[in-house]
Write an enzyme that holds these catalytic residues in place. Structure first.
Site, PDB file in Angstrom:
ATOM      1  N   HIS A  34      65.086  42.376  34.455  1.00 30.79           N
ATOM      2  CA  HIS A  34      66.637  42.040  34.188  1.00 30.79           C
ATOM      3  C   HIS A  34      67.424  41.669  35.048  1.00 30.79           C
ATOM      4  CE1 HIS A  34      70.631  43.799  32.807  1.00 30.79           C
ATOM      5  NE2 HIS A  34      70.131  43.693  31.668  1.00 30.79           N
ATOM      6  N   TRP A  35      67.502  40.445  35.644  1.00 34.42           N
ATOM      7  CA  TRP A  35      66.836  39.402  35.195  1.00 34.42           C
ATOM      8  C   TRP A  35      65.946  38.756  36.282  1.00 34.42           C
ATOM      9  CZ3 TRP A  35      67.126  39.681  29.849  1.00 34.42           C
ATOM     10  CH2 TRP A  35      68.363  40.419  29.438  1.00 34.42           C
TER      11      TRP A  35
END
Lengths: 158, 127
Positions: A34-35
């Site tokens: 993420h991410w």
């Protein structure tokens, strides 16, 4: 693994207010998803962090005898992102507590600067209006949560 | 406070509690059917009304509980005569005329309209 999203309490005034901190580290797996190239702390996990800060506050107010379940996120506002190396501060206050439920208001800081607000409603599920029954054991507050708050209740320095 | 003022404040409360647009909150809108309220929202609404109007709302007074799960009050999915009397006593703020024609407990939620709350609050603050 236990789903704990606060590192420690820095202030705990029973029945009124709790302040907890969470240090965000790149060693945490979820940041890599993420991410990947731009890791940021998911807002959902910060809501969970506030829910744990406020939830322990609400639970302790009834001596951990009630099963305190997050029932509603009334407000969740984020004005900034949080990245590895940051410290999040969760400040929660009890706005209203009744036999059935509790309302909390919360503010969040990122490295001491305003980050956002999360207001929550918790249900004391054994007191639910539908009369549903739940297991006798309090499955919400494990010893890990109680350990986090214990120094404040024993008069320690946290 | 006039009924119009009470309505405006109730509307504001519901908009905040349920995340609605202003125009969705009409006097005849039902809380669950039209405005999408769930069980926890009823508690939220009670807490917010207490704050907005500086009143105390005892459990079960605005939204009566312990009626449908009482066998004395329900038979074959409908309120009995005793049940209807109980409901009338406990909900003087609701318009029961239509419900009395067919007191199906599944239709009980339709009694919880925006106007029901306005009536309750108006009675409460006028003492």
């Amino acid at each position: 693994m236990r789903w704990i999203w606060i590192d420690r309490f820095v202030e705990f005034t029973p029945g009124r207010r709790a302040v907890a901190v969470k240090n965000v580290s790149l060693a945490e797996d979820h940041l890599h998803d993420h991410w990947g190239p731009f890791p940021i702390m998911p807002c959902s996990l910060m809501i969970e962090g506030m829910a744990q800060t406020a939830g322990v506050l609400v639970g302790q107010a009834r001596d951990f005898k009630e099963k305190v379940i997050l029932a509603k996120v009334s407000l969740a506002e984020f004005n900034d992102i949080v990245v590895p190396g940051d410290q999040i501060t969760y400040r929660a206050e009890i706005d209203n507590i009744t036999p059935e439920a509790a309302v909390t208001t919360g503010t969040m800081l990122r490295n001491g600067k305003p980050l956002g607000h999360v207001n929550l409603i918790f249900s004391h599920i054994d007191q639910n209006l539908a009369g549903a029954k739940f297991p006798k054991d309090n499955f919400v507050f494990t010893s890990q949560f109680e350990r986090l708050v214990a120094p404040f209740l024993e008069g320690g320095d946290g | 406070m006039t009924e119009t003022e009470v309505f405006a404040k109730v509307k504001e409360t519901l908009v905040e509690a349920l995340g609605l647009d202003d125009e969705e909150v009409t006097p005849e809108a039902t809380l669950t059917g039209d405005l999408g309220a769930e069980s926890i929202d009823f508690l939220d609404i009670v807490f917010r009304l207490e704050k907005a109007f500086n009143i105390k709302i005892p459990r079960g007074e605005l939204f009566p509980d312990n009626i449908v799960n009482n066998p004395e009050f329900v038979q074959d999915g409908k309120l009995t005569e005793t049940g209807l009397v109980e409901l009338t006593n406990r909900m003087p703020h609701a318009d029961l005329k239509e419900f009395e024609q067919d007191p199906d407990i599944n239709k009980l939620a339709e009694l919880f309209k925006v106007q029901t709350i306005v009536n309750y609050v108006s009675n409460k603050i006028s003492g």
